[in-house]
Design an enzyme around this catalytic site. Structure first.
Site, short mmCIF file in Angstrom:
data_model
loop_
_atom_site.label_atom_id
_atom_site.label_comp_id
_atom_site.label_asym_id
_atom_site.label_seq_id
_atom_site.Cartn_x
_atom_site.Cartn_y
_atom_site.Cartn_z
CE1 TYR A 1 15.22 24.24 5.71
CE2 TYR A 1 13.07 24.75 4.77
CZ TYR A 1 14.42 24.53 4.62
OH TYR A 1 14.97 24.59 3.37
CG HIS B 1 20.33 30.50 3.84
ND1 HIS B 1 19.21 30.07 3.17
CD2 HIS B 1 21.03 31.23 2.93
CE1 HIS B 1 19.23 30.50 1.92
NE2 HIS B 1 20.33 31.20 1.75
CE LYS C 1 18.04 26.39 10.72
NZ LYS C 1 18.34 27.24 9.60
NE ARG D 1 -1.52 -1.37 3.70
CZ ARG D 1 -1.68 -1.13 4.99
NH1 ARG D 1 -2.81 -0.66 5.44
NH2 ARG D 1 -0.70 -1.37 5.85
CD GLN E 1 8.08 31.43 12.98
OE1 GLN E 1 9.10 31.41 12.29
NE2 GLN E 1 7.39 32.53 13.17
CG ASP E 2 6.67 22.96 12.14
OD1 ASP E 2 7.73 23.06 12.78
OD2 ASP E 2 5.79 22.12 12.42
NE ARG F 1 15.00 26.87 -2.02
CZ ARG F 1 14.10 27.84 -2.19
NH1 ARG F 1 14.14 28.92 -1.45
NH2 ARG F 1 13.15 27.71 -3.09
#
Length: 187
Positions: free
Chosen positions: A131, A62, A71, A23, A47-48, A59
């Site tokens: 994140y 950072h 994080k 499945r 925060q997500d 990217r």
């Protein structure tokens, strides 16, 4: 869920055991009891966020100034090569990096402590990166370092096809360290 330490103190890989059948699959992507054994408390994360990027997009690198931000990062769809650079001024591993592949097959998550830099490159057609962060986002504290800085020596898997203006104009590692007031000559 297995937890694996990396070469950078505090950076942890959380490796679930997905249950697969005809499945599809079911997998726990976070376990409070397991994380708590490593000093990570889910309620600390406020925060997500999620990003979607195309093939070969890069990217990063950072991070966040001030107190930084911890994080938890995972790839919900696709695959990405992730690089994490130690940017903690007091750390004996300052300037070193680890890399990990995050994808929707193994479903590994990585915990990144405060004062680290993170970058990723999509190695499949597309990647959705998720994140969780432990401080509200504040764009004024954003910091970035060049993904291709020779002092860091990160070997990205693909030629970069797309980069934001912010990442294209990021500072060098030397300028970043100098701005932190760190004298790396005496380390």
């Amino acid at each position: 869920m297995e937890v694996c330490e990396t070469e950078l103190p505090g950076v942890l890989e959380f490796r679930p055991s997905p249950h697969r059948d005809d499945r599809g699959f079911f997998s726990r992507t976070y376990d409070d009891a397991v994380a708590a054994r490593w000093g990570i408390v889910r309620s600390d994360f406020v925060q997500d966020s999620q990003s979607r990027s195309e093939h070969a997009v890069l990217r990063g690198l950072h991070g966040r100034g001030g107190a930084g931000e911890a994080k938890i990062v995972r790839c919900a769809h696709g695959a990405a090569f992730v690089a994490i650079v130690d940017a903690r001024p007091e750390s004996p591993t300052l300037g070193r990096h680890v890399t990990v592949r995050l994808d929707d097959v193994d479903m590994v998550s990585v915990y990144v402590p405060r004062r680290m830099l993170v970058g990723f490159q999509v190695v499949g057609d597309v990647a959705d990166m998720c994140y969780s962060i432990d401080r509200e986002h504040d764009g004024s504290e954003a910091v970035q370092v060049r993904y291709d800085d020779p002092q860091l020596g990160i070997e990205w898997p693909l030629p970069v096809e797309q980069l934001s203006a912010r990442d294209e104009n990021a500072s060098s590692w030397a300028d970043f360290v100098h701005a932190l007031g760190i004298d790396t000559a005496h380390r």
